[in-house]
Design an enzyme around this catalytic site. Structure first.
Site, PDB file in Angstrom:
ATOM      1  CD  GLU A   7      -3.024   1.127   2.138  1.00 43.88           C
ATOM      2  OE1 GLU A   7      -3.415   0.203   2.698  1.00 43.88           O
ATOM      3  OE2 GLU A   7      -1.921   2.407   3.448  1.00 43.88           O
ATOM      4  CB  THR A  38      -4.509   5.380   0.635  1.00 45.58           C
ATOM      5  OG1 THR A  38      -3.855   6.021   0.678  1.00 45.58           O
ATOM      6  CG2 THR A  38      -4.030   4.010   1.690  1.00 45.58           C
ATOM      7  CE1 TYR A  39     -10.792   8.814  -3.934  1.00 45.15           C
ATOM      8  CE2 TYR A  39     -12.441   8.945  -2.495  1.00 45.15           C
ATOM      9  CZ  TYR A  39     -12.395   9.115  -3.649  1.00 45.15           C
ATOM     10  OH  TYR A  39     -13.168  10.010  -4.027  1.00 45.15           O
ATOM     11  CB  ALA A  41      -9.507  11.683   6.096  1.00 44.83           C
ATOM     12  NE  ARG A  97     -17.679   4.458   7.731  1.00 48.23           N
ATOM     13  CZ  ARG A  97     -17.849   3.795   9.251  1.00 48.23           C
ATOM     14  NH1 ARG A  97     -18.643   3.472   9.859  1.00 48.23           N
ATOM     15  NH2 ARG A  97     -17.138   4.843   9.961  1.00 48.23           N
ATOM     16  N   GLY A  98     -15.148   4.856   4.698  1.00 49.66           N
ATOM     17  CA  GLY A  98     -14.340   5.944   5.121  1.00 49.66           C
ATOM     18  C   GLY A  98     -14.727   6.497   6.269  1.00 49.66           C
ATOM     19  CG  ASP A  99     -12.565   6.705   9.717  1.00 48.00           C
ATOM     20  OD1 ASP A  99     -13.603   6.462   9.782  1.00 48.00           O
ATOM     21  OD2 ASP A  99     -11.204   6.464   9.443  1.00 48.00           O
ATOM     22  CG  ASP A 149     -15.966  -5.728  13.130  1.00 47.41           C
ATOM     23  OD1 ASP A 149     -17.127  -3.990  12.463  1.00 47.41           O
ATOM     24  OD2 ASP A 149     -14.847  -5.479  13.798  1.00 47.41           O
ATOM     25  CE  LYS A 156     -16.677  -4.867   4.625  1.00 44.37           C
ATOM     26  NZ  LYS A 156     -15.580  -3.806   5.637  1.00 44.37           N
TER      27      LYS A 156
HETATM   28  P1  FAD Z   1     -17.358  -0.675   7.087  1.00 42.44           P
HETATM   29  O1  FAD Z   1     -16.918  -2.100   6.889  1.00 42.44           O
HETATM   30  O2  FAD Z   1     -17.904  -0.784   6.060  1.00 42.44           O
HETATM   31  O3  FAD Z   1     -17.395  -0.855   8.669  1.00 42.44           O
HETATM   32  C1  FAD Z   1     -17.163  -0.199   9.618  1.00 42.44           C
HETATM   33  C2  FAD Z   1     -17.398  -0.812  11.131  1.00 42.44           C
HETATM   34  O4  FAD Z   1     -18.851   0.639  10.414  1.00 42.44           O
HETATM   35  C3  FAD Z   1     -18.438  -1.035  11.060  1.00 42.44           C
HETATM   36  O5  FAD Z   1     -17.919  -2.624  12.008  1.00 42.44           O
HETATM   37  C4  FAD Z   1     -19.394  -1.313  12.014  1.00 42.44           C
HETATM   38  O6  FAD Z   1     -18.988  -0.588  12.881  1.00 42.44           O
HETATM   39  C5  FAD Z   1     -20.029   0.230  11.180  1.00 42.44           C
HETATM   40  N1  FAD Z   1     -20.698   0.289  10.352  1.00 42.44           N
HETATM   41  C6  FAD Z   1     -20.837   0.260   8.938  1.00 42.44           C
HETATM   42  N2  FAD Z   1     -21.717   0.049   8.069  1.00 42.44           N
HETATM   43  C7  FAD Z   1     -22.942  -0.890   9.512  1.00 42.44           C
HETATM   44  C8  FAD Z   1     -23.766  -0.904   9.508  1.00 42.44           C
HETATM   45  N3  FAD Z   1     -24.927  -1.142   8.561  1.00 42.44           N
HETATM   46  N4  FAD Z   1     -24.709  -0.642  10.572  1.00 42.44           N
HETATM   47  C9  FAD Z   1     -23.778  -0.391  12.145  1.00 42.44           C
HETATM   48  N5  FAD Z   1     -22.802  -0.388  11.722  1.00 42.44           N
HETATM   49  C10 FAD Z   1     -22.309  -0.352  10.528  1.00 42.44           C
HETATM   50  N6  FAD Z   1      -9.866   5.249   4.861  1.00 42.44           N
HETATM   51  C11 FAD Z   1      -9.531   6.227   3.846  1.00 42.44           C
HETATM   52  O7  FAD Z   1     -10.166   7.249   4.616  1.00 42.44           O
HETATM   53  N7  FAD Z   1      -8.881   5.898   2.850  1.00 42.44           N
HETATM   54  C12 FAD Z   1      -8.490   4.845   2.503  1.00 42.44           C
HETATM   55  O8  FAD Z   1      -8.410   4.746   1.632  1.00 42.44           O
HETATM   56  C13 FAD Z   1      -8.984   3.833   3.107  1.00 42.44           C
HETATM   57  N8  FAD Z   1      -7.946   2.390   3.288  1.00 42.44           N
HETATM   58  C14 FAD Z   1      -8.522   1.397   4.123  1.00 42.44           C
HETATM   59  C15 FAD Z   1      -7.842   0.330   3.771  1.00 42.44           C
HETATM   60  C16 FAD Z   1      -7.500  -1.036   4.636  1.00 42.44           C
HETATM   61  C17 FAD Z   1      -7.847  -1.956   4.055  1.00 42.44           C
HETATM   62  C18 FAD Z   1      -8.508  -0.427   6.124  1.00 42.44           C
HETATM   63  C19 FAD Z   1      -8.524  -1.937   6.709  1.00 42.44           C
HETATM   64  C20 FAD Z   1      -8.512   0.502   5.594  1.00 42.44           C
HETATM   65  C21 FAD Z   1      -9.075   1.887   5.629  1.00 42.44           C
HETATM   66  N9  FAD Z   1      -9.681   2.738   6.011  1.00 42.44           N
HETATM   67  C22 FAD Z   1      -8.629   4.015   4.817  1.00 42.44           C
HETATM   68  C23 FAD Z   1      -9.802   3.071   6.937  1.00 42.44           C
HETATM   69  C24 FAD Z   1     -11.485   3.314   6.902  1.00 42.44           C
HETATM   70  O9  FAD Z   1     -11.927   3.837   6.183  1.00 42.44           O
HETATM   71  C25 FAD Z   1     -12.429   2.751   7.913  1.00 42.44           C
HETATM   72  O10 FAD Z   1     -11.794   1.827   9.066  1.00 42.44           O
HETATM   73  C26 FAD Z   1     -13.994   3.358   8.587  1.00 42.44           C
HETATM   74  O11 FAD Z   1     -14.083   3.796  10.010  1.00 42.44           O
HETATM   75  C27 FAD Z   1     -14.759   2.020   8.280  1.00 42.44           C
HETATM   76  O12 FAD Z   1     -14.425   2.453   6.398  1.00 42.44           O
HETATM   77  P2  FAD Z   1     -14.615   0.785   5.853  1.00 42.44           P
HETATM   78  O13 FAD Z   1     -15.075   0.542   4.713  1.00 42.44           O
HETATM   79  O14 FAD Z   1     -13.530  -0.158   6.337  1.00 42.44           O
HETATM   80  O15 FAD Z   1     -15.896   0.074   6.942  1.00 42.44           O
END
Ligand code: FAD
Length: 281
Positions: A7, A38-39, A41, A97-99, A149, A156
């Site tokens: 990455e 990466t993309y 935040a 999903r992102g933060d 999770d 997904k």
């Molecule tokens: P998800 O896996 O969709 O969800 C994470 C958590 O959100 C769940 O565990 C749950 O607690 C909650 N949640 C989601 N949907 C629901 C629902 N319907 N109901 C209840 N709870 C729910 N961030 C960036 O900004 N840019 C990047 O490029 C980036 N790359 C990443 C790459 C990897 C491999 C990883 C592990 C993380 C990365 N992140 C990145 C960080 C990520 O964006 C954050 O951790 C964010 O908070 C969650 O996005 P996610 O898609 O992992 O979430």
């Protein structure tokens, strides 16, 4: 044979760009399965991510995976990023999903995808992309439980994801426990173990705290008092990452993903000693 992937993050300045391209040049001969970009935040690096991925396509024979988040953006905006990726020749997206830009509680955009499952479903419906998603061996900080999770990871996969990359963990046992939990849950897609070799322990600790990764006491002890001793930190970091990867390989892990932080040295050293990748040794 263990596959590897790396990455990178899109550089902010010309100097950072030079550093990144030096790192890519060093690691490319290992012929990783893919390299991901990466993309930032809240979509903050949208253009820079695109440029970086495009340059990888144009100037190397590496296979890039472009990260994409759907937070704080309308479906129209996200779809147009996807169109741009497709036009640039991207075939692999890491869909997240992102933060929130202020790192506060997640609020779906009024006209946006309401989370990673919806984003994956839209990408799968559109077609043309290999879709990778995130997974969290030590639970996402917002998640009620590891089971929740894992249920989300299943959703997904049902929506079209064919691979997951885990958050980095320092406690290798967490990777092993997670692998067993996923197997028990019937998850069979490749779940790639995330590894973060880093000499900047203070920075890594901050990142770990933000993303809910446990920092074992033995690791904190190893770096204790070495704030001004970068050379020793480097030796420790290499030893820690090599031990972790060796253990995972011995345990049958077939895919390792290195969070390189745009630095090649440590990742390169780990791959050399463990004979990972395709370079002639
Ligand atoms: P998800 O896996 O969709 O969800 C994470 C958590 O959100 C769940 O565990 C749950 O607690 C909650 N949640 C989601 N949907 C629901 C629902 N319907 N109901 C209840 N709870 C729910 N961030 C960036 O900004 N840019 C990047 O490029 C980036 N790359 C990443 C790459 C990897 C491999 C990883 C592990 C993380 C990365 N992140 C990145 C960080 C990520 O964006 C954050 O951790 C964010 O908070 C969650 O996005 P996610 O898609 O992992 O979430």
């Amino acid at each position: 044979m263990t596959s590897i992937s790396f990455e990178f993050f899109p550089p902010k300045s010309e100097a950072a760009g030079e550093k990144l391209w030096k790192a890519i040049g060093r690691l490319a001969p290992l012929r990783p399965d893919f390299v991901s970009v990466t993309y930032g935040a809240g979509g903050s690096t949208r253009d820079r991510t695109h440029q970086c991925v495009k340059r990888i396509i144009d100037e190397t024979d590496l296979k890039p995976a472009a990260h994409l988040t759907c937070v704080a953006a309308s479906k129209t905006d996200v779809d147009s990023v996807v169109d741009d990726y497709a036009a640039a020749g991207v075939q692999h997206i890491v869909a997240l999903r992102g933060d929130m830009p202020d790192m506060g509680a997640f609020q779906p955009h009024a006209e946006g995808y309401d989370g990673s499952v919806a984003l994956v479903a839209a990408l799968a419906k559109r077609g043309g992309f290999d879709i990778t998603v995130s997974a969290y061996p030590e639970k996402h900080p917002e998640s009620a439980s590891l089971d929740a999770d894992i249920d989300l990871l299943k959703a997904k996969i049902d929506a079209g994801a064919t691979r997951a990359i885990t958050q980095f963990v320092f406690d290798t046992e967490a990777h092993l426990r997670f692998r067993d939990r996923l197997a028990a849950a019937g998850i069979t897609i490749p779940v790639i173990a995330g590894i973060m070799p880093t000499t900047n322990f203070a920075g890594a600790k901050r990142m770990a705290e933000a993303c809910g990764a446990h920092v074992p006491q033995w690791l904190a002890d190893a770096y204790e008092g070495l704030e001004e001793d970068a050379d020793t930190r480097k030796h420790i970091a290499a030893s820690v990452a090599i031990d972790q990867c060796r253990k995972l390989i011995d345990e049958g892990f077939e895919n390792l993903h290195f969070y390189t932080l745009n630095q090649a040295d440590l990742t390169f050293a780990v791959c050399r000693i463990l004979k990972l990748g395709a370079a002639a040794y």
